[in-house]
Design a protein around this motif. Structure first.
Motif, PDB file in Angstrom:
ATOM      1  N   LEU A 132       0.826  -1.211   0.000  1.00  0.00           N
ATOM      2  CA  LEU A 132       0.000   0.000   0.000  1.00  0.00           C
ATOM      3  C   LEU A 132       0.860   1.261   0.000  1.00  0.00           C
ATOM      4  N   PHE A 133       1.807   1.358   0.928  1.00  0.00           N
ATOM      5  CA  PHE A 133       2.647   2.550   1.035  1.00  0.00           C
ATOM      6  C   PHE A 133       4.123   2.164   1.053  1.00  0.00           C
ATOM      7  N   SER A 134       4.940   3.083   0.557  1.00  0.00           N
ATOM      8  CA  SER A 134       6.394   2.914   0.535  1.00  0.00           C
ATOM      9  C   SER A 134       7.028   4.148   1.184  1.00  0.00           C
ATOM     10  N   PRO A 135       8.358   4.162   1.363  1.00  0.00           N
ATOM     11  CA  PRO A 135       8.989   5.311   2.028  1.00  0.00           C
ATOM     12  C   PRO A 135       8.691   6.653   1.388  1.00  0.00           C
ATOM     13  N   TRP A 136       8.418   6.680   0.094  1.00  0.00           N
ATOM     14  CA  TRP A 136       8.133   7.941  -0.593  1.00  0.00           C
ATOM     15  C   TRP A 136       6.796   8.554  -0.166  1.00  0.00           C
ATOM     16  N   ASP A 137       5.998   7.788   0.564  1.00  0.00           N
ATOM     17  CA  ASP A 137       4.674   8.268   0.970  1.00  0.00           C
ATOM     18  C   ASP A 137       4.675   8.912   2.353  1.00  0.00           C
ATOM     19  N   PHE A 138       5.841   9.107   2.943  1.00  0.00           N
ATOM     20  CA  PHE A 138       5.918   9.611   4.313  1.00  0.00           C
ATOM     21  C   PHE A 138       6.748  10.887   4.405  1.00  0.00           C
ATOM     22  N   ASN A 139       6.378  11.746   5.358  1.00  0.00           N
ATOM     23  CA  ASN A 139       7.207  12.894   5.728  1.00  0.00           C
ATOM     24  C   ASN A 139       8.325  12.368   6.617  1.00  0.00           C
ATOM     25  N   GLN A 140       9.510  12.203   6.064  1.00  0.00           N
ATOM     26  CA  GLN A 140      10.597  11.575   6.816  1.00  0.00           C
ATOM     27  C   GLN A 140      11.366  12.628   7.604  1.00  0.00           C
ATOM     28  N   THR A 141      10.725  13.058   8.683  1.00  0.00           N
ATOM     29  CA  THR A 141      11.312  14.057   9.563  1.00  0.00           C
ATOM     30  C   THR A 141      11.367  13.481  10.976  1.00  0.00           C
ATOM     31  N   SER A 142      11.887  14.251  11.896  1.00  0.00           N
ATOM     32  CA  SER A 142      12.026  13.793  13.278  1.00  0.00           C
ATOM     33  C   SER A 142      10.714  13.948  14.040  1.00  0.00           C
ATOM     34  N   ASN A 143      10.702  13.428  15.265  1.00  0.00           N
ATOM     35  CA  ASN A 143       9.537  13.575  16.134  1.00  0.00           C
ATOM     36  C   ASN A 143       9.310  15.033  16.504  1.00  0.00           C
ATOM     37  N   ILE A 144       8.058  15.377  16.747  1.00  0.00           N
ATOM     38  CA  ILE A 144       7.719  16.699  17.269  1.00  0.00           C
ATOM     39  C   ILE A 144       8.263  16.792  18.697  1.00  0.00           C
ATOM     40  N   GLN A 145       9.060  17.806  18.967  1.00  0.00           N
ATOM     41  CA  GLN A 145       9.642  17.987  20.295  1.00  0.00           C
ATOM     42  C   GLN A 145       8.726  18.839  21.177  1.00  0.00           C
ATOM     43  N   ASN A 146       8.951  18.765  22.488  1.00  0.00           N
ATOM     44  CA  ASN A 146       8.076  19.468  23.433  1.00  0.00           C
ATOM     45  C   ASN A 146       7.973  20.957  23.126  1.00  0.00           C
ATOM     46  N   HIS A 147       9.071  21.575  22.730  1.00  0.00           N
ATOM     47  CA  HIS A 147       9.052  23.020  22.484  1.00  0.00           C
ATOM     48  C   HIS A 147       8.434  23.368  21.128  1.00  0.00           C
ATOM     49  N   GLU A 148       8.050  22.356  20.343  1.00  0.00           N
ATOM     50  CA  GLU A 148       7.543  22.612  18.991  1.00  0.00           C
ATOM     51  C   GLU A 148       6.020  22.481  18.882  1.00  0.00           C
ATOM     52  N   TRP A 149       5.327  22.228  19.994  1.00  0.00           N
ATOM     53  CA  TRP A 149       3.894  21.956  19.900  1.00  0.00           C
ATOM     54  C   TRP A 149       3.068  23.181  19.526  1.00  0.00           C
ATOM     55  N   SER A 150       3.660  24.346  19.541  1.00  0.00           N
ATOM     56  CA  SER A 150       2.957  25.545  19.081  1.00  0.00           C
ATOM     57  C   SER A 150       3.386  25.950  17.677  1.00  0.00           C
ATOM     58  N   ASN A 151       4.212  25.140  17.045  1.00  0.00           N
ATOM     59  CA  ASN A 151       4.667  25.388  15.678  1.00  0.00           C
ATOM     60  C   ASN A 151       3.788  24.565  14.745  1.00  0.00           C
ATOM     61  N   ARG A 152       2.872  25.215  14.036  1.00  0.00           N
ATOM     62  CA  ARG A 152       1.878  24.478  13.245  1.00  0.00           C
ATOM     63  C   ARG A 152       2.537  23.618  12.167  1.00  0.00           C
ATOM     64  N   ASP A 153       3.575  24.130  11.519  1.00  0.00           N
ATOM     65  CA  ASP A 153       4.235  23.351  10.477  1.00  0.00           C
ATOM     66  C   ASP A 153       4.855  22.078  11.051  1.00  0.00           C
ATOM     67  N   ARG A 154       5.510  22.185  12.207  1.00  0.00           N
ATOM     68  CA  ARG A 154       6.123  20.997  12.799  1.00  0.00           C
ATOM     69  C   ARG A 154       5.062  19.994  13.256  1.00  0.00           C
ATOM     70  N   VAL A 155       3.944  20.504  13.767  1.00  0.00           N
ATOM     71  CA  VAL A 155       2.860  19.618  14.206  1.00  0.00           C
ATOM     72  C   VAL A 155       2.257  18.890  13.011  1.00  0.00           C
ATOM     73  N   ILE A 156       2.188  19.538  11.855  1.00  0.00           N
ATOM     74  CA  ILE A 156       1.616  18.923  10.661  1.00  0.00           C
ATOM     75  C   ILE A 156       2.602  17.949  10.010  1.00  0.00           C
ATOM     76  N   PHE A 157       3.867  18.345   9.911  1.00  0.00           N
ATOM     77  CA  PHE A 157       4.817  17.564   9.113  1.00  0.00           C
ATOM     78  C   PHE A 157       5.764  16.701   9.942  1.00  0.00           C
TER      79      PHE A 157
END
Length: 446
Positions: A132-157
């Motif tokens: 169904l899905f392969s690596p190209w289907d994912f946002n391959q970024t790091s985990n959302i960190q505690n200080h990033e929960w108010s950053n909408r782009d980081r929360v989305i991606f």
């Protein structure tokens, strides 16, 4: 109209089927079932449901496709029919410790599909001979960190706790749309979209604007805990979509109103004061599964009696679709104080009475009769009165009777006390830490 949602949290489908008559008799209009997409069949933990392995298969520890069809049929045969909403996880896939962890369902699962007819029996759509899905289907970024929960782009991606985060490529969008259309064609009446604040507007519009899905009731989890978070997540969601959402702004207002030193005046006009979602976009609640089951949110739990009073508020007020949470004591192992707090909800006489009141006055306008820091009294149309006293002392409250049936005989739906209302002014006695939901006697037979 019956609209109250019964949340059958992590409940096996056969058990829900067996409870349909009780749920119907309790006055509910809909059932929210656990996520049905393929997850570990041997995983009885609730969080397994929120880690899908494949969109194309309906199978989990809770049951499979046939049980879901049986559940929908039984709910739709009641009079009035009970609507069935499915909890859907499409922001991410399962966090699995295996090679090629971004290939889904993975070669081992594909081999099972080829040899075990169970999977074809529980096919929702598509071809199980292919991934169904392969690596190209994912946002391959790091985990959302505690200080990033108010950053909408980081929360989305960003990734949510190591869960592989799907991107909004044409292939992903096609699969999400195909899956939801197939579920709609099965007979589901609506969908709760998990973790919707983690999705792009493009991903949301992809299914929300699809004709077969747009005709269903859709609501999303836009989790917020402060005015700052509401500005970043809730406000854009309301502007950019037509979907309903959990009313976290109202829940925050309820928590503030019922805390020590808080004021019930905050609950008199919350929508007008930007402390609640618009009435036609709100799913109201006083407890949802994240609060008791995720330690980071347990500070949001209300005192047991305050929870009872808050239920009287959301089931007594106008606007919003109330959701009632039910579980099977799964948090007790870690938190023994939770025992039987949210189990057998259909048998709780207070909730039963509140839903009966809600259904009787549905659509009737709300008007405040009295408000103070500890007491709130309002009417629904001309035949219903809700009175809440959060304080530790009794109160005698006087209010104008204009707009109520007068003279009128009323019965408290919760405690079954009776009273006769007459005159231009009326004084109501409200014991400490109690709620009353008075209904004109003619409506008690409805």
């Amino acid at each position: 109209m019956r609209d109250v949602i019964f949340h059958a949290f992590n409940c096996k489908y056969k058990d829900i089927i067996n409870a349909v008559d009780k749920i119907h008799d309790a006055g509910y209009g809909a059932i929210l079932i656990p996520p049905p997409l393929y997850s570990d069949k041997n995983g009885d933990q609730w969080w397994q449901r929120y880690q899908p392995k494949d969109y194309r298969v309906l199978l989990s520890h809770l049951g499979g496709k046939q049980e879901l069809l049986d559940l929908i049929q039984k709910c739709h045969e009641t009079d009035p029919k009970i609507r069935v909403y499915a909890d859907i996880v499409i922001n991410h896939m399962a966090n699995e410790s295996r090679a090629e962890r971004l290939n889904f369902p993975g070669e081992a699962e594909l081999n099972k599909y080829r040899t075990d007819p169970t999977f074809k029996d529980n096919l929702l759509y598509g071809n199980l001979n292919e991934g169904l899905f392969s690596p190209w289907d994912f946002n391959q970024t790091s985990n959302i960190q505690n200080h990033e929960w108010s950053n909408r782009d980081r929360v989305i991606f960003g990734n949510l706790s190591d869960l592989p985060d799907l991107n909004d490529s044409p292939w992903v969008l096609l699969q999400q749309r195909n899956m939801l259309v197939a579920l709609a064609n099965m007979g589901f009446d609506g969908f709760r979209i998990d973790a919707i604040k983690h999705m792009t507007e493009r991903m949301i519009d992809n299914f929300a604007d699809c004709e077969q899905i747009a005709s269903k009731y859709l609501f999303g989890e836009v989790l917020t805990g402060s005015d700052h978070d509401e500005n970043i997540f809730i406000d854009p969601f309301i502007r950019e979509t037509w979907i309903s959402a959990y009313d976290f702004p109202l829940f925050q207002t309820i928590r503030e109103a019922f805390r020590i030193g808080g004021s019930l005046r905050r609950l008199a006009h919350p929508e007008a004061e930007d402390n609640a979602l618009p009435w036609h976009r709100a799913v109201t609640f006083v407890i949802n599964h994240d609060i008791p089951y995720n330690d980071g949110f347990r500070t949001w739990l209300l005192d047991r009696q305050d929870e009872h009073l808050a239920y009287a508020y959301i089931l007594g007020k106008d606007g919003g679709v109330p959701l009632i949470f039910s579980d099977q004591n799964e948090s007790v192992g870690k938190h023994p104080e939770d025992r039987d707090r949210w189990t057998k909800i259909t048998e709780r006489p207070d909730i039963f009475s509140m839903i009966s009141f809600h259904n009787a006055v549905h659509g009737e306008p709300m008007a405040i009769l009295y408000e103070s820091d500890t007491v709130l009294v309002f009417r629904r149309g001309n035949m219903g009165i809700v009175a809440i006293n959060k304080g530790g002392t009794e109160n005698w409250v006087e209010f104008n009777t204009w707009g109520l049936k007068n003279p009128g005989n009323y019965t408290d739906s919760i405690h079954k006390h009776r009273m006769k209302l007459s005159g231009n002014r009326f004084t109501l006695y409200i014991p400490p830490r109690t709620a009353q939901m008075w209904l004109e006697d003619e409506l008690h037979s409805i």
